[in-house]
Enzyme design. Structure first.
Site, mmCIF file in Angstrom:
data_model
loop_
_atom_site.group_PDB
_atom_site.id
_atom_site.type_symbol
_atom_site.label_atom_id
_atom_site.label_comp_id
_atom_site.label_asym_id
_atom_site.label_seq_id
_atom_site.Cartn_x
_atom_site.Cartn_y
_atom_site.Cartn_z
ATOM 1 C CB SER A 112 -0.927 -0.055 1.538
ATOM 2 O OG SER A 112 -2.355 1.368 1.359
ATOM 3 C CG HIS A 113 -0.120 3.627 3.136
ATOM 4 N ND1 HIS A 113 -0.617 2.700 3.414
ATOM 5 C CD2 HIS A 113 0.631 4.298 4.198
ATOM 6 C CE1 HIS A 113 -0.693 2.306 4.672
ATOM 7 N NE2 HIS A 113 -0.111 3.466 5.904
ATOM 8 C CG ASP A 276 -2.077 4.732 -1.803
ATOM 9 O OD1 ASP A 276 -3.275 4.579 -2.309
ATOM 10 O OD2 ASP A 276 -1.959 2.852 -0.649
ATOM 11 C CG ASP A 278 -2.422 -0.019 -2.827
ATOM 12 O OD1 ASP A 278 -2.692 0.988 -2.375
ATOM 13 O OD2 ASP A 278 -3.503 -1.024 -2.524
ATOM 14 C CG ASP A 280 -5.594 1.741 -1.151
ATOM 15 O OD1 ASP A 280 -4.992 2.418 -0.884
ATOM 16 O OD2 ASP A 280 -5.878 0.335 -0.306
ATOM 17 N NE ARG A 281 -3.788 3.699 3.342
ATOM 18 C CZ ARG A 281 -3.682 3.283 4.271
ATOM 19 N NH1 ARG A 281 -3.456 5.032 5.479
ATOM 20 N NH2 ARG A 281 -3.864 2.538 4.809
ATOM 21 C CE LYS A 375 -7.075 1.829 2.377
ATOM 22 N NZ LYS A 375 -7.385 0.670 2.790
#
Length: 542
Positions: A112-113, A276, A278, A280-281, A375
């Site tokens: 992710s982030h 981010d 991947d 999703d943010r 998300k």
């Protein structure tokens, strides 16, 4: 031809809220990734002949583990694998692919982030047939299997070409390499009024989107520039890089400061956004205003009817417990339910599947809807653009009018990263020991009304999730929340959430940290942060 390889368990493969995340050198240990992937396959039921979606955010080790996953899927009996071209597939796009093509599930390779590179972070998570992260009953089963695993199955076939769109075979399994952007972009066109957004941009409205050298670059380039007509150069850092170009791909005021400064500058863009690692943010910034994720969720919910997909209204809103209560006020006015869940997108899945909620959000820069079961950073940006185009007002004007109507929830998160795990657990245990005695106590102008360790009773399946964060609620409606994050790979991250509700419009332009000063002091007082962790200030304030 497939072979069975003997192996022995590793004792550190317990998935967190978003799968298994470790440093790259951990994942490159012999059999480490294979053990975890086989544990997934051993735990998810009868998938013989079914389809598995595979993709990742392009970070270091992405291609290698994709090849391993493809060969293991073939050896374990999947009928087909669908993999994003170049190994690229954003997390929300993966959710869409699973749902659209009725796949059995998907394996997403991402941390992710978190930073990427040879000595940075990597992750593996499993998403189920609804497109969402595996629920706890599956992640618990995976973990139990990792403790007993003694073999894994893998094909001895050659690597698949990930760069050419088309189909091939690994043993008896079909492998389809697909355009990772096309299906997602098509979905966005169905949800939003692209004509209105296109006209707004053509009229001179300027947007700047920072993809942070991560996975949303190709998506934003195609949608914002190619389909919506934003000038070339509107999408920055659009090429996904294995180390994210040295960026920390976390879209917040610290790591996306250059974008924030550009939008806030004289003559800067009208609207800025970042996503981010991947995809999703999201962070959204209007010229003259930073929009907190909590406020963003509330404002999107209040205005969602302006987008075609939501013109019929919302079934409900869901927010994670630490997210501010701004969305609750919107739900109350709309006459719909607002659900308070633990942190972790998987908790929204049941609500979305049961049509109890339409929009969901977390204070950690994650927002989404029932279009997928993750998300979705770019979706949130497009909904904002749809609202801006229809209302014909600036982001600052929309935010100020929202506060005037609903009141302002002053809100901030203080992160203490890389704390020694034992010290972090000790702090939380000590807080739990105080809960019964806190109600009625005072600190400066604050009086504690309630204090608890949040437990969630799922209204759909009846499951109970305990110890999800410590809440201290004050008589004036303010809150302080403490929880340990499950998204890091080393030490512990203590997150302290601070919230003060201000209904008076004449007090809506005050500085956030000053407004929250008493709550900040109380958090230090009650949790003894400096004494227990040695930290006199947060690592990151958002």
């Amino acid at each position: 031809m497939s072979v069975t390889i003997p192996t022995t368990p590793f004792n550190d493969q317990k998935p967190g809220t978003s799968g298994l995340r470790k440093k790259v050198p951990v994942f490159t240990q012999p059999h480490y990734a294979e053990n975890f992937i086989q544990a997934i396959f051993d735990s998810i039921g009868d998938f013989k002949g079914k389809t598995l979606v595979i993709g990742g955010d392009g970070r270091y080790l992405n291609r290698e583990v994709i090849q391993t996953t493809i060969k293991m899927a073939a050896a374990n009996g999947f009928g087909k694998v669908m993999v994003g071209q170049g190994g690229i597939l954003s997390t929300p796009a993966a959710s869409n692919m699973i749902r659209k093509y009725q796949a059995f599930g998907g394996i997403i390779l991402s941390a992710s982030h978190n930073p990427g590179g040879p000595n940075e972070d990597f992750g593996i998570k499993y998403n189920t047939a609804n497109g969402g992260p595996a629920p706890e009953k599956i992640t618990d089963a995976i973990y139990e299997r990792t403790k007993l695993i003694d073999r894994y199955r893998i094909s001895e076939a050659d690597d698949v070409s990930l760069d050419a769109i088309g189909t091939s075979k690994v043993d008896d399994m079909e492998v389809e390499v697909f355009d990772p952007v096309a299906d997602y972009a098509e979905l966005m066109e169905q949800l939003f009024d692209f004509d209105a957004i296109r006209s707004h941009i053509a009229s001179g409205f300027r947007i700047s989107f920072d993809a942070m050298s991560a996975v949303t670059g190709p998506y934003a380039k195609e949608i914002l520039e190619n389909r919506l007509g934003a000038p070339e150069g509107s999408v920055l850092n659009f090429e996904p890089l294995e180390d994210f170009g040295g960026h920390h791909p976390d879209p917040n005021l610290v790591h996306a400061k250059a974008l924030y400064d550009a939008v806030m500058s004289d003559g800067g863009p009208d609207f800025g956004a970042a996503s981010d690692g991947d995809g999703d943010r999201n962070m959204v910034v209007g010229h003259g205003v930073f929009i907190t994720p909590s406020d963003s969720l509330a404002i999107l919910a209040a205005n969602a009817h302006l987008a075609p997909a939501y013109k019929g209204g919302l079934a409900g809103i869901a927010r994670s417990m630490p997210t501010s209560q701004a969305a609750d006020r919107v739900a109350e006015k709309l006459g719909i339910d607002c659900y308070e869940t633990p942190t972790g997108w998987k908790f929204f899945g049941n609500l979305l599947d049961a049509s109890k909620a339409t929009l969901c959000g977390e204070e950690s820069f994650g927002t989404g809807s029932n279009h997928v079961r993750e998300k979705d950073g770019l979706w949130a940006v497009l909904l904002w653009l749809n609202i801006l185009a229809v209302r014909g007002e600036s982001a600052l004007e929309i935010v100020r009018k929202h506060w005037a109507e609903y009141g302002r929830n002053y809100y901030s998160r203080h992160d203490y990263e890389g704390i020694e795990t034992e010290a972090a657990n000790g702090l939380m245990d000590a807080l739990r020991g105080k809960l019964e005695t806190l109600p009625g106590t005072t600190f400066r102008d604050l009086t504690v009304a309630e204090a608890d360790d949040f437990a969630y009773h799922d209204p759909v399946d009846g499951s109970i999730s305990r110890k999800q964060g410590i809440r201290i609620l004050f008589e004036n409606g303010s809150r302080v929340v403490f929880r340990l994050s499950g998204t890091g790979t080393s030490g512990a991250t203590l997150r302290v959430y601070l919230e003060h509700y201000e209904p008076d419009p004449t007090r809506h332009e005050e500085e956030t940290q000053e407004t929250l000063a008493d709550l900040i002091a109380y958090a230090e007082h009650v949790a003894e942060i400096a004494k227990r962790t040695g930290r006199t200030a947060p690592t990151v304030i958002t």
